[in-house]
Design a protein around this motif. Structure first.
Motif, PDB file in Angstrom:
ATOM      1  N   TRP A  57       0.856  -1.181   0.000  1.00 42.62           N
ATOM      2  CA  TRP A  57       0.000   0.000   0.000  1.00 42.62           C
ATOM      3  C   TRP A  57       0.888   1.225   0.000  1.00 42.62           C
ATOM      4  CZ3 TRP A  57      -2.623   0.924   5.389  1.00 42.62           C
ATOM      5  CH2 TRP A  57      -1.675   0.823   6.392  1.00 42.62           C
ATOM      6  N   MET A  58       0.291   2.404  -0.069  1.00 38.63           N
ATOM      7  CA  MET A  58       1.063   3.620  -0.300  1.00 38.63           C
ATOM      8  C   MET A  58       0.904   4.669   0.802  1.00 38.63           C
ATOM      9  SD  MET A  58       2.705   3.303  -3.221  1.00 38.63           S
ATOM     10  CE  MET A  58       2.826   4.895  -4.030  1.00 38.63           C
ATOM     11  N   LYS A  59       0.557   4.232   2.011  1.00 40.01           N
ATOM     12  CA  LYS A  59       0.413   5.174   3.116  1.00 40.01           C
ATOM     13  C   LYS A  59       1.702   5.992   3.271  1.00 40.01           C
ATOM     14  CE  LYS A  59      -0.613   5.509   8.002  1.00 40.01           C
ATOM     15  NZ  LYS A  59      -0.919   4.807   9.233  1.00 40.01           N
ATOM     16  N   ASN A  60       1.565   7.314   3.326  1.00 41.51           N
ATOM     17  CA  ASN A  60       2.684   8.246   3.498  1.00 41.51           C
ATOM     18  C   ASN A  60       3.724   8.170   2.380  1.00 41.51           C
ATOM     19  OD1 ASN A  60       1.634   9.214   5.964  1.00 41.51           O
ATOM     20  ND2 ASN A  60       2.515   7.471   7.031  1.00 41.51           N
ATOM     21  N   THR A  61       3.368   7.582   1.258  1.00 36.16           N
ATOM     22  CA  THR A  61       4.270   7.522   0.114  1.00 36.16           C
ATOM     23  C   THR A  61       3.843   8.604  -0.863  1.00 36.16           C
ATOM     24  OG1 THR A  61       4.553   5.159   0.473  1.00 36.16           O
ATOM     25  CG2 THR A  61       5.272   6.032  -1.658  1.00 36.16           C
ATOM     26  N   LEU A  62       4.740   9.526  -1.142  1.00 36.94           N
ATOM     27  CA  LEU A  62       4.422  10.728  -1.901  1.00 36.94           C
ATOM     28  C   LEU A  62       4.520  10.545  -3.408  1.00 36.94           C
ATOM     29  CD1 LEU A  62       6.484  13.167   0.361  1.00 36.94           C
ATOM     30  CD2 LEU A  62       4.083  12.496   0.601  1.00 36.94           C
ATOM     31  N   LEU A  63       5.223   9.506  -3.848  1.00 38.47           N
ATOM     32  CA  LEU A  63       5.474   9.286  -5.269  1.00 38.47           C
ATOM     33  C   LEU A  63       4.560   8.212  -5.844  1.00 38.47           C
ATOM     34  CD1 LEU A  63       9.355   8.967  -4.919  1.00 38.47           C
ATOM     35  CD2 LEU A  63       8.101  10.971  -5.710  1.00 38.47           C
ATOM     36  N   PRO A  64       4.066   8.377  -7.061  1.00 42.17           N
ATOM     37  CA  PRO A  64       3.350   7.272  -7.709  1.00 42.17           C
ATOM     38  C   PRO A  64       4.371   6.187  -8.074  1.00 42.17           C
ATOM     39  CG  PRO A  64       3.541   9.119  -9.220  1.00 42.17           C
ATOM     40  CD  PRO A  64       4.133   9.566  -7.906  1.00 42.17           C
ATOM     41  N   LEU A  65       4.050   4.952  -7.771  1.00 41.98           N
ATOM     42  CA  LEU A  65       4.985   3.846  -7.984  1.00 41.98           C
ATOM     43  C   LEU A  65       4.321   2.701  -8.727  1.00 41.98           C
ATOM     44  CD1 LEU A  65       6.525   3.673  -4.383  1.00 41.98           C
ATOM     45  CD2 LEU A  65       7.547   4.754  -6.394  1.00 41.98           C
ATOM     46  N   SER A  66       5.152   1.877  -9.347  1.00 39.08           N
ATOM     47  CA  SER A  66       4.742   0.580  -9.869  1.00 39.08           C
ATOM     48  C   SER A  66       5.508  -0.457  -9.080  1.00 39.08           C
ATOM     49  CB  SER A  66       5.073   0.444 -11.353  1.00 39.08           C
ATOM     50  OG  SER A  66       4.337   1.357 -12.134  1.00 39.08           O
ATOM     51  N   VAL A  67       4.846  -1.564  -8.778  1.00 36.90           N
ATOM     52  CA  VAL A  67       5.500  -2.633  -8.032  1.00 36.90           C
ATOM     53  C   VAL A  67       5.435  -3.921  -8.853  1.00 36.90           C
ATOM     54  CG1 VAL A  67       3.393  -3.180  -6.694  1.00 36.90           C
ATOM     55  CG2 VAL A  67       5.632  -3.894  -5.829  1.00 36.90           C
ATOM     56  N   ALA A  68       6.586  -4.585  -8.945  1.00 40.16           N
ATOM     57  CA  ALA A  68       6.669  -5.897  -9.576  1.00 40.16           C
ATOM     58  C   ALA A  68       6.831  -6.922  -8.462  1.00 40.16           C
ATOM     59  CB  ALA A  68       7.849  -5.960 -10.533  1.00 40.16           C
ATOM     60  N   PHE A  69       5.931  -7.897  -8.431  1.00 39.94           N
ATOM     61  CA  PHE A  69       6.037  -8.995  -7.475  1.00 39.94           C
ATOM     62  C   PHE A  69       6.829 -10.109  -8.162  1.00 39.94           C
ATOM     63  CE2 PHE A  69       2.168  -6.699  -6.278  1.00 39.94           C
ATOM     64  CZ  PHE A  69       2.453  -6.439  -4.955  1.00 39.94           C
ATOM     65  N   ILE A  70       7.832 -10.645  -7.456  1.00 39.10           N
ATOM     66  CA  ILE A  70       8.830 -11.505  -8.083  1.00 39.10           C
ATOM     67  C   ILE A  70       8.979 -12.811  -7.303  1.00 39.10           C
ATOM     68  CG2 ILE A  70      11.255 -11.627  -8.799  1.00 39.10           C
ATOM     69  CD1 ILE A  70      11.209  -8.479  -8.709  1.00 39.10           C
ATOM     70  N   GLY A  71       8.988 -13.923  -8.033  1.00 40.41           N
ATOM     71  CA  GLY A  71       9.171 -15.241  -7.430  1.00 40.41           C
ATOM     72  C   GLY A  71      10.625 -15.520  -7.101  1.00 40.41           C
ATOM     73  N   ARG A  72      10.849 -16.627  -6.434  1.00 45.94           N
ATOM     74  CA  ARG A  72      12.208 -17.005  -6.007  1.00 45.94           C
ATOM     75  C   ARG A  72      13.171 -17.111  -7.187  1.00 45.94           C
ATOM     76  NH1 ARG A  72      13.654 -21.156  -1.330  1.00 45.94           N
ATOM     77  NH2 ARG A  72      15.791 -20.481  -1.083  1.00 45.94           N
ATOM     78  N   ASP A  73      12.663 -17.528  -8.361  1.00 48.01           N
ATOM     79  CA  ASP A  73      13.506 -17.683  -9.550  1.00 48.01           C
ATOM     80  C   ASP A  73      13.815 -16.349 -10.240  1.00 48.01           C
ATOM     81  OD1 ASP A  73      11.052 -17.067 -10.687  1.00 48.01           O
ATOM     82  OD2 ASP A  73      10.977 -18.844 -11.979  1.00 48.01           O
ATOM     83  N   GLY A  74      13.317 -15.242  -9.698  1.00 50.77           N
ATOM     84  CA  GLY A  74      13.594 -13.927 -10.258  1.00 50.77           C
ATOM     85  C   GLY A  74      12.611 -13.485 -11.325  1.00 50.77           C
ATOM     86  N   ARG A  75      11.619 -14.323 -11.627  1.00 56.01           N
ATOM     87  CA  ARG A  75      10.649 -13.961 -12.666  1.00 56.01           C
ATOM     88  C   ARG A  75       9.506 -13.136 -12.071  1.00 56.01           C
ATOM     89  NH1 ARG A  75      12.765 -15.766 -17.003  1.00 56.01           N
ATOM     90  NH2 ARG A  75      13.798 -17.763 -17.033  1.00 56.01           N
ATOM     91  N   ILE A  76       9.127 -12.082 -12.802  1.00 52.08           N
ATOM     92  CA  ILE A  76       8.021 -11.226 -12.368  1.00 52.08           C
ATOM     93  C   ILE A  76       6.718 -11.992 -12.488  1.00 52.08           C
ATOM     94  CG2 ILE A  76       6.716  -9.129 -12.874  1.00 52.08           C
ATOM     95  CD1 ILE A  76       9.342  -7.863 -13.864  1.00 52.08           C
TER      96      ILE A  76
END
Length: 148
Positions: free
Chosen positions: A80-99
């Motif tokens: 979540w983005m509580k107190n985060t001032l910048l718009p962001l994109s998040v990539a969730f990544i598995g153990r093998d490094g793949r998004i």
């Protein structure tokens, strides 16, 4: 009286400097990651306290700067983005490094953005960074720290 005012002015300036320093978020250790030909300078958030702080209160990121969140076991992760001032994109990544999936997030929002499966990492970058570079689910992120 002039000496007193000069002393007070100096004290106020020193206090202002201390307050500005205290407000600046602490920087974490930085590592280099790769996404295809792109190099990312990512701060590493590896503890609960570091992950909870994340990129809160940051006013800017460099063009290829972000933060990688390290989870020490596969986890159903939501951000979540509580107190985060910048718009962001998040990539969730598995153990093998793949998004697994990528989500765009609005600043200062309490909306949850979740991984579609248990992951070991999350990588936050400036909003649109992944899309602008044609980085999609299935892309491998290199250089991730080992998950213990």
């Amino acid at each position: 009286m002039n000496k007193f005012l000069a002393t007070c002015a100096g004290a106020i300036a020193a206090l202002s400097s201390c307050l500005a320093w205290a407000a600046e978020p602490a920087r974490l250790p930085v590592i280099s990651l790769t996404a295809g030909m792109h190099v990312i300078k990512a701060e590493v958030a590896a503890t609960d306290a570091q992950r909870n702080q994340g990129l809160m209160f940051r006013e800017s990121l460099g063009p290829n700067e972000g933060m990688v969140f390290l989870f020490h076991a596969p986890a159903g992760v939501c951000m979540w983005m509580k107190n985060t001032l910048l718009p962001l994109s998040v990539a969730f990544i598995g153990r093998d490094g793949r998004i697994v999936n990528i989500e765009d997030m609005k600043p200062q929002s309490l909306d949850s953005h979740c991984a579609k499966e248990p992951v070991y990492y999350a990588l936050e970058m400036e909003k649109g960074w992944f899309k602008q570079r044609n980085i999609k689910p299935g892309t491998r992120i290199g250089g991730l720290p080992e998950s213990k």
